[in-house]
Structure formats: C-alpha cells, structure tokens
Design a protein around this motif. Structure first.
Motif, mmCIF file in Angstrom:
data_model
loop_
_atom_site.group_PDB
_atom_site.id
_atom_site.type_symbol
_atom_site.label_atom_id
_atom_site.label_comp_id
_atom_site.label_asym_id
_atom_site.label_seq_id
_atom_site.Cartn_x
_atom_site.Cartn_y
_atom_site.Cartn_z
ATOM 1 N N THR A 96 -3.012 6.147 -2.385
ATOM 2 C CA THR A 96 -4.100 6.496 -1.935
ATOM 3 C C THR A 96 -4.070 7.830 -1.453
ATOM 4 O O THR A 96 -2.964 7.852 -0.506
ATOM 5 N N HIS A 97 -4.568 8.811 -2.027
ATOM 6 C CA HIS A 97 -4.122 10.193 -1.576
ATOM 7 C C HIS A 97 -5.323 10.576 -0.451
ATOM 8 O O HIS A 97 -6.161 10.749 -0.409
ATOM 9 N N ILE A 98 -4.541 10.702 0.714
ATOM 10 C CA ILE A 98 -5.205 11.161 2.009
ATOM 11 C C ILE A 98 -6.271 12.318 1.714
ATOM 12 O O ILE A 98 -7.239 12.456 2.517
ATOM 13 N N TYR A 99 -5.633 13.357 1.173
ATOM 14 C CA TYR A 99 -6.449 14.646 1.030
ATOM 15 C C TYR A 99 -6.944 14.983 -0.324
ATOM 16 O O TYR A 99 -7.280 16.000 -0.832
ATOM 17 N N GLY A 100 -6.992 13.746 -1.116
ATOM 18 C CA GLY A 100 -7.723 13.736 -2.558
ATOM 19 C C GLY A 100 -6.390 13.934 -3.458
ATOM 20 O O GLY A 100 -5.316 14.388 -3.110
ATOM 21 N N CYS A 101 -6.686 14.038 -4.743
ATOM 22 C CA CYS A 101 -5.772 14.230 -5.710
ATOM 23 C C CYS A 101 -6.246 15.493 -6.794
ATOM 24 O O CYS A 101 -7.230 15.331 -7.136
ATOM 25 N N PRO B 127 -10.201 13.480 6.080
ATOM 26 C CA PRO B 127 -9.135 12.507 5.359
ATOM 27 C C PRO B 127 -9.783 11.529 4.893
ATOM 28 O O PRO B 127 -10.603 10.896 5.298
ATOM 29 N N ASN B 128 -9.198 10.996 3.769
ATOM 30 C CA ASN B 128 -9.698 9.823 2.835
ATOM 31 C C ASN B 128 -9.332 8.762 3.753
ATOM 32 O O ASN B 128 -10.200 7.580 3.836
ATOM 33 N N VAL B 129 -8.190 8.560 4.534
ATOM 34 C CA VAL B 129 -7.714 7.318 5.078
ATOM 35 C C VAL B 129 -7.289 8.066 6.427
ATOM 36 O O VAL B 129 -6.595 8.972 6.771
ATOM 37 N N ASP B 130 -7.432 7.235 7.679
ATOM 38 C CA ASP B 130 -7.112 7.551 8.872
ATOM 39 C C ASP B 130 -6.056 6.628 9.137
ATOM 40 O O ASP B 130 -6.140 5.339 9.400
ATOM 41 N N HIS C 90 0.971 -1.314 -0.024
ATOM 42 C CA HIS C 90 -0.058 0.075 0.061
ATOM 43 C C HIS C 90 0.647 1.339 -0.093
ATOM 44 O O HIS C 90 1.926 1.340 0.404
ATOM 45 N N HIS C 91 0.447 2.368 -0.511
ATOM 46 C CA HIS C 91 1.249 3.507 -0.538
ATOM 47 C C HIS C 91 0.117 4.599 -0.306
ATOM 48 O O HIS C 91 -0.897 4.959 -1.110
ATOM 49 N N TYR C 92 0.350 5.376 0.684
ATOM 50 C CA TYR C 92 -0.622 6.472 1.192
ATOM 51 C C TYR C 92 0.171 7.751 0.943
ATOM 52 O O TYR C 92 1.237 7.730 1.443
ATOM 53 N N THR C 93 -0.458 8.810 0.430
ATOM 54 C CA THR C 93 0.349 9.948 0.519
ATOM 55 C C THR C 93 -0.346 11.102 0.828
ATOM 56 O O THR C 93 -1.828 11.152 0.812
ATOM 57 N N LEU C 94 0.156 12.084 1.473
ATOM 58 C CA LEU C 94 -0.386 13.265 1.925
ATOM 59 C C LEU C 94 -0.430 14.175 0.756
ATOM 60 O O LEU C 94 -1.085 15.408 0.871
ATOM 61 N N ASN C 95 0.216 13.947 -0.263
ATOM 62 C CA ASN C 95 0.362 14.969 -1.533
ATOM 63 C C ASN C 95 -0.919 14.921 -2.501
ATOM 64 O O ASN C 95 -1.369 13.752 -2.674
ATOM 65 N N VAL C 96 -1.326 15.919 -3.186
ATOM 66 C CA VAL C 96 -2.521 16.027 -3.953
ATOM 67 C C VAL C 96 -1.885 16.094 -5.178
ATOM 68 O O VAL C 96 -2.554 15.923 -6.181
ATOM 69 N N ASP C 97 -0.518 16.191 -5.562
ATOM 70 C CA ASP C 97 -0.237 15.990 -7.099
ATOM 71 C C ASP C 97 -0.372 14.776 -7.492
ATOM 72 O O ASP C 97 -0.552 13.503 -6.619
ATOM 73 N N ASP C 98 -0.094 14.340 -8.723
ATOM 74 C CA ASP C 98 -0.465 13.002 -9.069
ATOM 75 C C ASP C 98 0.854 12.304 -9.889
ATOM 76 O O ASP C 98 0.865 11.566 -10.809
#
Length: 343
Positions: free
Chosen positions: A96-101, A115-118, A78-86
């Motif tokens: 998985t973008h925690i704050y959207g993409c 957030p999308n994921v806690d 799994h890869h979770y990221t705080l980044n909104v860039d693609d």
C-alpha cells in the motif's frame, strides 16, 4: 497475529533511486508540492522516465518471500511504503503506497497532501510485529509509531543505515542488502507446534500449505528415531553431540500420508523454483523456531529420495550460516543423511 512491513527510500537505493535526504533537497520534488495538477503530473512523468530502467534489488525480493511465507502459514500480512516507485510490485509482491505510486500519476496527485494511510490509526495487538526498513529519522515520526506499537504489547524492529536516537528499540544498523533477510524476519514470528502421540513416542508438528496441498514438518526425539546402536554412535561421533533430549529427528511429508498411515509419497506435480524456495524458507525457519521455543540443539534428517539430496544441500548451504548451525551433509551408508548443530 499480523506482520507489518513499513518501508522507505532506503530499500530502493541499491536499485539506483535516491535516498530521502537527496529526494527532499531536489528542486523538482519541492516544486511538485507547489505546482498545479498538470505541472505536477509533468514532474512525475520526468521522474518516471529518469528511473524507469531501475529494477528490484535483493531487499524487494526478500519482502516478497516474507509475504509468500505469511500466505503459506496463514499469517496476516501488510506492507506499507512511503515510496512512490513500483519496485515492490516488480518483485511480484504487494504494498500500500502511502503517497501514491508512479504506476498511476493520479494517485500521486491525490495523496500529495493527504496520505493514503495514516499509520497511527492501525490497531496493534499483542504478538503483532512491525518491521521498519529504510525509513530515515526525518522521513517519518517513527518514535510516536513505536510508542503505539510497544504499548499494545506488539514488537517493533527497525533496520536502517544509521541508528535512530529517538527510538527506544534497538536499530539494526547497516546496509539493508547485508542486514535484512526474509529468514531473520519470519523467525521473529511466534510458532506453535501441535503435539501428537503416535504410540511409541510423541512428535511435534507444524502444518502449512503450498500449491493447495497440506504438508507437515515433524520433530521427534532422535534417541527414539534411531534403533541401531551403531547408527546412533556414528552420528554422535560425527557431530560430537549425544542424542539426548536436545536432539531431534526432522521429517517432512504430505499430511495425507500420515493420515492414511502410508509411507512418503512425493507430490504428483513438481514444485517450480519459487515454490521450492518458499518451502526451504518454511523448513529453515521452523527448525529455528523449534530450537528457540523447544531448546533443540541438534537436528538430524534424511532424504527420502536421492533426487532430494541436491535440494537439501542447497538449503543447508543457504541457511546454515545465517542460522549459525554447523552442518554435515550426505553422510551415512546411503549418503542421504544430514545433521545440523546449533553453534
């Protein structure tokens, strides 16, 4: 066992995007959280236009290699990221973008406050690994996440430009371009070898699959693999290492060739460059894992076909320095032998 990457703004700095410190002080970023939906979308569009020309850097591509490696070996990833860039997706990887993409403005609005994921809800188990890259001290409460991971028996690794004084785990400090690599991460994974008696001696085998075909890496004692005293002496003189129990011969082949008790037969279809790169990562990391868990100090190998020599040369050049091995390439009477010795 699962491998989880948790990334922040630090992985995109070399692509031209701002650090978290610069992001949080940007007036547009602050206004984004106060604005109504339409204005917030307009701010997101401005951000997209400003950074749309940015391209993935080495760190993004290394993350892609790690994901592919886990798929090849059947490891949950799994890869979770705080980044909104693609940029992760542009590197042909997934996250998985925690704050959207930025590729979907609606997700940015949806996850502005929720957030999308806690990350604190992830269930960790023994032998799991969490790798944090480019997340600053104030970008996320890492200390709480670290305590959850370590309490479960899982491992926590942190890569950042500066040390995080709130963590008990050691931070690998430095520029991610130089400190973070796919090989260093996959080498952290537990690696199990199947022991098989082939009649004359036992071999240790690691299995994996690429392009729908099963392959195996074999490790056999070098003192059993070489029957000619002159050949043994030549290798010992070259490497200044006796072919004792710490020396292994490495072979790589299709699983079906061993099962049918037939000699090496190359695949009917050639690997593309990406598959060759992933294969190299599997070979290098498996040798490193074998050295770590089995105590190997010297590894010898030979190319079954001359057209493999250039490929093995590239692998030796790419990985020997990072793995801290001395290397000897293209020696022997036919110029197809290799040796790697742990420094």
């Amino acid at each position: 066992m699962k491998l989880v990457i948790f990334s922040g703004a630090g992985i995109s700095i070399h692509s031209g995007l701002p650090s978290y410190q610069n992001i949080k002080n940007d007036k547009s970023y602050q206004q984004f959280f106060l604005a109504e939906k339409e204005e917030a979308i307009s701010i997101a569009e401005q951000f997209y236009q400003k950074y749309s020309a940015c391209k993935p850097n080495k760190v993004h591509h290394q993350c892609c290699e790690i994901e592919d490696y886990c798929e090849i070996l059947g490891i949950e990833f799994h890869h979770y990221t705080l980044n909104v860039d693609d940029l992760i997706e542009q590197a042909d990887s997934s996250a998985t973008h925690i704050y959207g993409c930025i590729d979907d403005f609606n997700t940015l609005i949806e996850h502005r406050y929720l957030p999308n994921v806690d990350m604190s809800n992830i269930v960790w188990e023994q032998n799991d690994i969490l790798v944090v890259i480019g997340v600053s001290n104030d970008g996320y409460p890492l200390a709480h996440l670290e305590s959850q991971v370590l309490a479960s028996g899982a491992d926590f690794y942190n890569y950042n430009l500066v040390n995080n004084n709130y963590l008990s785990s050691k931070t690998v400090v430095g520029d991610l371009i130089h400190t973070f690599s796919s090989l260093s991460i996959v080498s952290l994974l537990q690696c199990e070898f199947e022991v098989m008696d082939i009649g004359v001696y036992e071999v240790e085998i690691k299995s994996f699959a690429i392009n729908g075909r099963r392959y195996e890496i074999y490790f056999s004692p070098s003192y059993d693999a070489y029957s000619c005293p002159d050949e043994t002496q030549a290798i010992e003189d070259l490497t200044d290492h006796k072919l004792t129990k710490s020396a292994y011969e490495v072979k790589f082949d299709l699983a079906e060739n061993r099962e049918k008790e037939q000699q090496f037969e190359p695949p009917t279809s050639n690997f593309d460059l990406k598959a060759l790169s992933r294969l190299g990562l599997v070979l290098a990391s498996t040798i490193e894992a074998h050295s770590k868990f089995k105590g190997g100090e010297l590894y010898t190998a030979s190319a079954a076909h001359n057209n493999l020599v250039k490929y093995y040369n590239r692998l030796a050049k790419r990985y020997s320095v990072e793995l801290k091995y001395q290397k000897w390439c293209e020696f022997g009477p036919y110029g197809v032998n290799y040796a790697f010795k742990k420094c």
